[in-house]
Scaffold this motif. Sequence first.
Motif, PDB file in Angstrom:
ATOM      1  N   TYR A   1     -55.287  58.529 116.209  1.00  0.00           N
ATOM      2  CA  TYR A   1     -56.254  59.542 116.611  1.00  0.00           C
ATOM      3  C   TYR A   1     -55.658  60.651 117.469  1.00  0.00           C
ATOM      4  N   ASN A   2     -54.407  60.534 117.864  1.00  0.00           N
ATOM      5  CA  ASN A   2     -53.765  61.646 118.573  1.00  0.00           C
ATOM      6  C   ASN A   2     -52.725  62.328 117.695  1.00  0.00           C
ATOM      7  N   LEU A   3     -51.934  61.530 116.966  1.00  0.00           N
ATOM      8  CA  LEU A   3     -50.952  62.125 116.053  1.00  0.00           C
ATOM      9  C   LEU A   3     -51.644  62.622 114.788  1.00  0.00           C
ATOM     10  N   GLY A   4     -52.646  61.877 114.329  1.00  0.00           N
ATOM     11  CA  GLY A   4     -53.358  62.272 113.108  1.00  0.00           C
ATOM     12  C   GLY A   4     -52.529  62.083 111.863  1.00  0.00           C
ATOM     13  N   SER A   5     -51.793  60.979 111.807  1.00  0.00           N
ATOM     14  CA  SER A   5     -51.007  60.718 110.599  1.00  0.00           C
ATOM     15  C   SER A   5     -51.853  59.994 109.563  1.00  0.00           C
ATOM     16  N   MET A   6     -51.539  60.251 108.300  1.00  0.00           N
ATOM     17  CA  MET A   6     -52.088  59.415 107.230  1.00  0.00           C
ATOM     18  C   MET A   6     -51.331  58.084 107.213  1.00  0.00           C
ATOM     19  N   ALA A   7     -51.842  57.130 106.483  1.00  0.00           N
ATOM     20  CA  ALA A   7     -51.150  55.880 106.137  1.00  0.00           C
ATOM     21  C   ALA A   7     -51.083  54.877 107.269  1.00  0.00           C
ATOM     22  N   ASN A   8     -51.795  55.117 108.345  1.00  0.00           N
ATOM     23  CA  ASN A   8     -51.703  54.225 109.501  1.00  0.00           C
ATOM     24  C   ASN A   8     -52.629  53.019 109.433  1.00  0.00           C
ATOM     25  N   ALA A   9     -53.717  53.129 108.673  1.00  0.00           N
ATOM     26  CA  ALA A   9     -54.782  52.113 108.800  1.00  0.00           C
ATOM     27  C   ALA A   9     -54.314  50.725 108.382  1.00  0.00           C
ATOM     28  N   MET A  10     -53.644  50.626 107.246  1.00  0.00           N
ATOM     29  CA  MET A  10     -53.196  49.301 106.783  1.00  0.00           C
ATOM     30  C   MET A  10     -52.139  48.718 107.732  1.00  0.00           C
ATOM     31  N   PRO A  11     -51.083  49.477 108.102  1.00  0.00           N
ATOM     32  CA  PRO A  11     -50.112  48.916 109.047  1.00  0.00           C
ATOM     33  C   PRO A  11     -50.730  48.534 110.388  1.00  0.00           C
ATOM     34  N   MET A  12     -51.656  49.346 110.878  1.00  0.00           N
ATOM     35  CA  MET A  12     -52.289  49.016 112.166  1.00  0.00           C
ATOM     36  C   MET A  12     -53.137  47.754 112.041  1.00  0.00           C
ATOM     37  N   ALA A  13     -53.754  47.584 110.874  1.00  0.00           N
ATOM     38  CA  ALA A  13     -54.528  46.361 110.654  1.00  0.00           C
ATOM     39  C   ALA A  13     -53.596  45.144 110.669  1.00  0.00           C
ATOM     40  N   LEU A  14     -52.424  45.285 110.074  1.00  0.00           N
ATOM     41  CA  LEU A  14     -51.468  44.172 110.102  1.00  0.00           C
ATOM     42  C   LEU A  14     -51.106  43.852 111.553  1.00  0.00           C
TER      43      LEU A  14
ATOM     44  N   VAL B   1     -29.320  50.745 111.330  1.00  0.00           N
ATOM     45  CA  VAL B   1     -28.507  51.982 111.401  1.00  0.00           C
ATOM     46  C   VAL B   1     -29.044  53.126 110.520  1.00  0.00           C
ATOM     47  N   GLY B   2     -29.076  54.320 111.077  1.00  0.00           N
ATOM     48  CA  GLY B   2     -29.369  55.543 110.325  1.00  0.00           C
ATOM     49  C   GLY B   2     -30.751  55.576 109.722  1.00  0.00           C
ATOM     50  N   PRO B   3     -30.839  55.478 108.395  1.00  0.00           N
ATOM     51  CA  PRO B   3     -32.155  55.634 107.754  1.00  0.00           C
ATOM     52  C   PRO B   3     -33.192  54.632 108.243  1.00  0.00           C
ATOM     53  N   GLY B   4     -32.776  53.431 108.558  1.00  0.00           N
ATOM     54  CA  GLY B   4     -33.733  52.423 109.041  1.00  0.00           C
ATOM     55  C   GLY B   4     -34.363  52.870 110.344  1.00  0.00           C
ATOM     56  N   ALA B   5     -33.575  53.500 111.189  1.00  0.00           N
ATOM     57  CA  ALA B   5     -34.104  54.013 112.458  1.00  0.00           C
ATOM     58  C   ALA B   5     -34.986  55.236 112.203  1.00  0.00           C
ATOM     59  N   ILE B   6     -34.523  56.095 111.293  1.00  0.00           N
ATOM     60  CA  ILE B   6     -35.291  57.320 111.005  1.00  0.00           C
ATOM     61  C   ILE B   6     -36.691  56.966 110.489  1.00  0.00           C
ATOM     62  N   HIS B   7     -36.770  55.936 109.658  1.00  0.00           N
ATOM     63  CA  HIS B   7     -38.077  55.547 109.112  1.00  0.00           C
ATOM     64  C   HIS B   7     -39.085  55.152 110.195  1.00  0.00           C
ATOM     65  N   LEU B   8     -38.624  54.799 111.374  1.00  0.00           N
ATOM     66  CA  LEU B   8     -39.554  54.409 112.449  1.00  0.00           C
ATOM     67  C   LEU B   8     -40.295  55.611 113.030  1.00  0.00           C
ATOM     68  N   LEU B   9     -39.715  56.790 112.832  1.00  0.00           N
ATOM     69  CA  LEU B   9     -40.137  57.935 113.659  1.00  0.00           C
ATOM     70  C   LEU B   9     -41.640  58.212 113.687  1.00  0.00           C
ATOM     71  N   ASN B  10     -42.277  58.247 112.517  1.00  0.00           N
ATOM     72  CA  ASN B  10     -43.683  58.651 112.504  1.00  0.00           C
ATOM     73  C   ASN B  10     -44.552  57.701 113.328  1.00  0.00           C
ATOM     74  N   GLY B  11     -44.308  56.405 113.158  1.00  0.00           N
ATOM     75  CA  GLY B  11     -45.087  55.428 113.935  1.00  0.00           C
ATOM     76  C   GLY B  11     -44.783  55.518 115.425  1.00  0.00           C
ATOM     77  N   LEU B  12     -43.532  55.861 115.746  1.00  0.00           N
ATOM     78  CA  LEU B  12     -43.193  56.001 117.171  1.00  0.00           C
ATOM     79  C   LEU B  12     -43.882  57.228 117.769  1.00  0.00           C
ATOM     80  N   TYR B  13     -43.972  58.303 116.976  1.00  0.00           N
ATOM     81  CA  TYR B  13     -44.721  59.467 117.484  1.00  0.00           C
ATOM     82  C   TYR B  13     -46.188  59.097 117.717  1.00  0.00           C
ATOM     83  N   ASP B  14     -46.690  58.241 116.855  1.00  0.00           N
ATOM     84  CA  ASP B  14     -48.074  57.804 117.056  1.00  0.00           C
ATOM     85  C   ASP B  14     -48.208  57.095 118.402  1.00  0.00           C
TER      86      ASP B  14
END
Length: 573
Positions: A418-431, A73-86
């Motif tokens: 490579y389309n969104l161009g966000s920082m911080a993606n490399a480690m999570p994507m590796a996981l 609920v709420g903040p937990g969903a909001i935290h997903l946003l950047n990765g979902l835009y990716d």
Amino acid sequence: MTTIAELIVESLAEHGVRTVWGVVGDALNPVTDAIRREERVEWVGVRHEEVAAFAASAQAQLTDDLAVCMGTVGPGAIHLLNGLYDAKKSHAPVLAICGQVPLGEVGTDFFQEVDNNRLFSDVALFAETVTSPEQMPHLLERAVNAAIGGRGVAVLTLPGDVGGLDVPKGVRAPRFAPAPRPSAAPDADVARAAELLATGGEATLLVGCGARGARAEVLELARVLGAPMVLTLKAKEGFEHDNPYAVGQTGLIGNPAATKALEDADVLVLVGTDFPYRDWIPTGKRVVQLDARATHIGRRTSVEVALVGDAGETLRTLLPHLQPREAGKHLTGAQEKYADWLQGQHRLADPEHDKSLLGRLRSVGDNPQSRIRPEAVAMAVDRHAGADTVFTSDTGMSTVWLSRLVPMSGSRRLVGSYNLGSMANAMPMALGAQALDRERQVVAFCGDGGLMMLLGDLRTAVTHHLPVVLVVFDNGRLGMVKLEQEQGGLPEFGTVLDNPDIAAVATAMGLTARRVTDPDDLDEAIATALASRTPYLLDVVTNPDEVAVPGKTTPSQAWGFAIAKAKEQITSA
Ligand SMILES: Cc1ncc(C[n+]2csc(CCOP(=O)(O)OP(=O)(O)O)c2C)c(N)n1
């Protein structure tokens, strides 16, 4: 009886979903409890939901199939946003299951209440809330079909008191639609393209990841046309290896051979690419564009012949219409220029270079802490990595080094934001990549700025036995921004990072970690990290002043750089 949550989890498992990423909590408890009881699905509890969404995005990109993440609920969903835009911008099919306040409280500005349907309306192709068991299985089917069929994000929201409700007796299992079948562009358009290619003069191909399934056909097109092939970053995997026509990337991360190959052409053939930088697509050319999505046609440059269809299917109908040409100077010149440039890059990466007079002139003072060249790091990784390694990279300079110096030979894979161009993606994507196959080697090229953003999830690699190798380019800077500022003639400001000893932090988190400061230790350190089968972090202290020269520098960039350097000298004097 079956609950809504059980129906969802069971049908996702049936579809082939093997991992769900997220943070548990309140409204989602029925779903996580169903996952706990479903043997086919692994729950990966992360420390930040953004990591869950990036990991799912990577999995969807690597498998071309549905991946799943959850945020409550709420903040937990909001935290997903950047990765979902990716995921959205990479056309990756991702389902996010989100929590919501209890039904009776919806619309009351209740504690943590956020209107998910509105929150996700821009990022998702489908965002709906389940409000009664009678909506099952249709709502779930619509969500999954939207994600897979539309290649994007679907969000299914479950209020706290809904997930545990029983579905009506006899409700059938959900049936998901098959992915759309690719088809060729219409014959008349293919004939127009053939006519243009026969009469239009020298051609250069610009190939993107939309052509991934058509490697043999694209190479044959290059052979028949005697055309150099410029690859987008996302086409590196699949097209770079054993490809005599490839001349690397264009754009800011690119090289002069690719830029010139595009500029010298009479005809540009765009295949499966939505390469966004207009400045790097020369105008005044005749253009053929082939793409499965009509919305991509003409978006970046003016197109004379549009082929809307699958790359492989369309090229198979086009190729028989073309007369092979003798490969001439247009191709051989580009090949030679590319080989020269590559050789220069390799020279820069050679540890002996730093000991030469030229190398000493280019290095930053006598501080041994800043002498490791990022190019040398990239090349050492390439030397020791396997033929089927999965690479990820952070937005920033580490992507530049990877793009230039790590060839995607064999069956290597590459994924990044490579389309969104966000920082911080490399480690999570590796996981995410590692959870698909724990035996496969996965290497992340991390910026120090990027890694520190989602640092807590270093521990996820340990907790869930994900033996990723994280190579941190620790330049103590937001390096790409430093370069932007200097090219724009501004003195460097706000880019210095007050880093801790990142290896020590990783060690405390339970990874095997090592800090590398001496160029002479680099090769052995990378070989050791890559041979280890445990989560490993290499904190490589790299030269913050290493400059990546783009494929084409404008006089204003060069002048801006000189002015910025002068200003920095004055302000630091
Ligand atoms: C989430 C996010 N914030 C800010 C930016 C803007 N930005 C792009 S690259 C970059 C610097 C990256 O620094 P680092 O991760 O240390 O990598 P480096 O360029 O030094 O290799 C910044 C701030 C971004 N792309 N994404």
